[in-house]
Every structure is written in C-alpha cells, then in structure tokens.
Design a protein around this motif. Sequence first.
Motif, PDB file in Angstrom:
ATOM      1  N   ARG A  25     -31.778  12.696  53.222  1.00 23.15           N
ATOM      2  CA  ARG A  25     -31.223  11.628  52.366  1.00 23.15           C
ATOM      3  C   ARG A  25     -31.529  10.256  52.950  1.00 23.15           C
ATOM      4  NH1 ARG A  25     -26.794  15.291  51.836  1.00 23.15           N
ATOM      5  NH2 ARG A  25     -25.714  14.251  53.560  1.00 23.15           N
ATOM      6  N   MET A  26     -31.427  10.130  54.274  1.00 21.52           N
ATOM      7  CA  MET A  26     -31.724   8.862  54.933  1.00 21.52           C
ATOM      8  C   MET A  26     -33.184   8.470  54.719  1.00 21.52           C
ATOM      9  SD  MET A  26     -33.443   7.598  57.796  1.00 21.52           S
ATOM     10  CE  MET A  26     -33.627   9.078  58.791  1.00 21.52           C
ATOM     11  N   ALA A  27     -34.090   9.434  54.925  1.00 21.59           N
ATOM     12  CA  ALA A  27     -35.521   9.146  54.795  1.00 21.59           C
ATOM     13  C   ALA A  27     -35.904   8.879  53.348  1.00 21.59           C
ATOM     14  CB  ALA A  27     -36.331  10.316  55.345  1.00 21.59           C
ATOM     15  N   LYS A  28     -35.234   9.532  52.422  1.00 16.36           N
ATOM     16  CA  LYS A  28     -35.548   9.392  50.996  1.00 16.36           C
ATOM     17  C   LYS A  28     -35.331   7.964  50.509  1.00 16.36           C
ATOM     18  CE  LYS A  28     -36.339  11.512  46.928  1.00 16.36           C
ATOM     19  NZ  LYS A  28     -37.568  12.282  46.612  1.00 16.36           N
ATOM     20  N   ARG A  87     -42.697  11.727  58.555  1.00 18.67           N
ATOM     21  CA  ARG A  87     -42.333  10.727  57.547  1.00 18.67           C
ATOM     22  C   ARG A  87     -40.882  10.294  57.694  1.00 18.67           C
ATOM     23  NH1 ARG A  87     -46.421   9.861  53.969  1.00 18.67           N
ATOM     24  NH2 ARG A  87     -45.035   8.629  52.635  1.00 18.67           N
ATOM     25  N   ALA A  88     -40.013  11.215  58.129  1.00 15.42           N
ATOM     26  CA  ALA A  88     -38.616  10.852  58.363  1.00 15.42           C
ATOM     27  C   ALA A  88     -38.512   9.894  59.548  1.00 15.42           C
ATOM     28  CB  ALA A  88     -37.787  12.107  58.620  1.00 15.42           C
ATOM     29  N   TYR A  93     -37.508   4.337  61.470  1.00 15.34           N
ATOM     30  CA  TYR A  93     -37.907   3.119  62.170  1.00 15.34           C
ATOM     31  C   TYR A  93     -37.946   1.925  61.217  1.00 15.34           C
ATOM     32  CZ  TYR A  93     -39.148   5.529  66.496  1.00 15.34           C
ATOM     33  OH  TYR A  93     -39.102   6.234  67.667  1.00 15.34           O
ATOM     34  N   SER A  94     -38.410   2.143  59.988  1.00 17.53           N
ATOM     35  CA  SER A  94     -38.477   1.041  59.029  1.00 17.53           C
ATOM     36  C   SER A  94     -37.087   0.527  58.682  1.00 17.53           C
ATOM     37  CB  SER A  94     -39.210   1.483  57.756  1.00 17.53           C
ATOM     38  OG  SER A  94     -38.456   2.433  57.040  1.00 17.53           O
ATOM     39  N   MET A 233     -32.473  13.742  65.115  1.00 19.63           N
ATOM     40  CA  MET A 233     -33.860  14.166  64.949  1.00 19.63           C
ATOM     41  C   MET A 233     -34.623  14.223  66.264  1.00 19.63           C
ATOM     42  SD  MET A 233     -35.161  12.286  61.487  1.00 19.63           S
ATOM     43  CE  MET A 233     -34.699  10.648  62.004  1.00 19.63           C
ATOM     44  N   ARG A 234     -33.922  13.986  67.378  1.00 16.05           N
ATOM     45  CA  ARG A 234     -34.587  13.908  68.674  1.00 16.05           C
ATOM     46  C   ARG A 234     -35.460  15.119  68.956  1.00 16.05           C
ATOM     47  NH1 ARG A 234     -30.277  13.849  72.812  1.00 16.05           N
ATOM     48  NH2 ARG A 234     -29.978  11.688  72.171  1.00 16.05           N
TER      49      ARG A 234
END
Length: 240
Positions: A25-28, A87-88, A93-94, A233-234
């Motif tokens: 959800r965060m990456a989306k 991609r996540a 980072y973005s 995600m580490r």
Amino acid sequence: MSSSRPTLPEPEKQGRIKQFAETYRMAKRSDPQLGMWILGAFVVGALVGFGVFWLATGHGGPISLAVTIFGALMLGVLAALITFSRRAQKAAYSQMEGQVGAAAGALQLLKRGWRLDTAIAFNKQQDVVHRVIGPPGVVLVGEGNPGRVKALLTSERRRHERVISEIPVHEVICGNGEGQVPLPKIARHIQKMKRQVKPAEITDVLARLKAIDASRPVVPMPKGPVPTSMKGMRGNFRGR
C-alpha cells in the motif's frame, strides 16, 4: 461430542502477510503501476522458467510436465518478489526524500553488527546528525543544510575524539550535492567503508560513549509510515 475449532494462522506468518500488505500500500501511493509490474514480472519469469524446465526435463511424460509447471511457477514468483522489492524500495526513498529524519529511515537497512543512534545532535533549523557504530568505526551522518550540518559534524567529531581518540571517526553528509551521498545509497556507502574496528573494540566504544550520550537532550524524531516500512523491508533489501 467434539467441536472443531478454526485453525488460526501463526502470529509470525500473520505478521509477515500484514507487513507485505502494508509495504504494498505504501509503495502503491508513489508507484500506481506497481501491480502491473509485479504481474508482468511473474508472467515473464514463468514463461522463461517453463521453457528452461521443459527443455531440461526432456519434455516427456506427466512427471516431466509437473516438474516443468512447478519450476515455472517458482521462477515466476521469484521474479515477482524481486520486482516488488526493488520498486517498493524506490517508492519508499521517493517518499522519504526531503523529510526530516529521512537518513535515519534509510540507515535502518543496515545489517546486524551495526549500531544506529538517531539524532545525537540537532539545531533549531532541523539539521540533524545520526551516528552509526560498526566495523569502520564511528560514522557521523548529517542531513539538512550543508553549511550548518558541517558545523554540527565538526562539533560532534571533536566530542567523540576526546572519548575514543584511537577509533576512526568518519563524517558523511546525506544529500544530492557535490561530495554528498544520495539517500538511496547511504546505507550501502557505509557498509562499503574500510573495516578498521574489531567486534570487541566496538563493545568498548559503546561503553565509553554512554558518558557523552547521557548529557544529551532527547529530540523527538518525526513519525511516519515510510521509516517504519523501510525497517520492515530490511530483509528484502540486504545486499542489493
């Protein structure tokens, strides 16, 4: 009379699924096409896997077909997971870029054997210095305005060298300017530093630094979904 109870998923497995969904959800939010990329990676991986296993097994008989299908699915899942992880990471980072404490979130990706202390020095303009202790020695990581951060780093370096004069103290500024290390590369940059301190010496350093840390004011680091997700995600990002 016996009664059947529903089998609940194990807490660890339940936590991983929740973590995966939260990361997705965060990456989306930053990568609307994430789902299509994952699906595409799975299809391509499965097709390549099917071709490789079909040729390797001699494409004959039901057992050969079963092995081929299983291998194709495994390669498809692997390709999808790798695509999702990368991609996540980029999306995280973005979202962190430009936020106060972004470097602290990125430094959470360091492997075991590293000690991270966030915001050991700061000023009213929200320039911050974090500290990483590991095989290279003590690494002071600054983020914020380069001019002000340099002053903070110099002050902290002198403070540390008075206590641990025989241990190397490094200075790194996280940013996109000349001589700085970009946020996505900060953890990797520190991991690649020359190893100069043994584990036993690190224990001694931690004990000695307690004296100067005890007198520091506590700064509340900004809370948000990105640093938390980066920590979760580490395991996916190690060594990448």
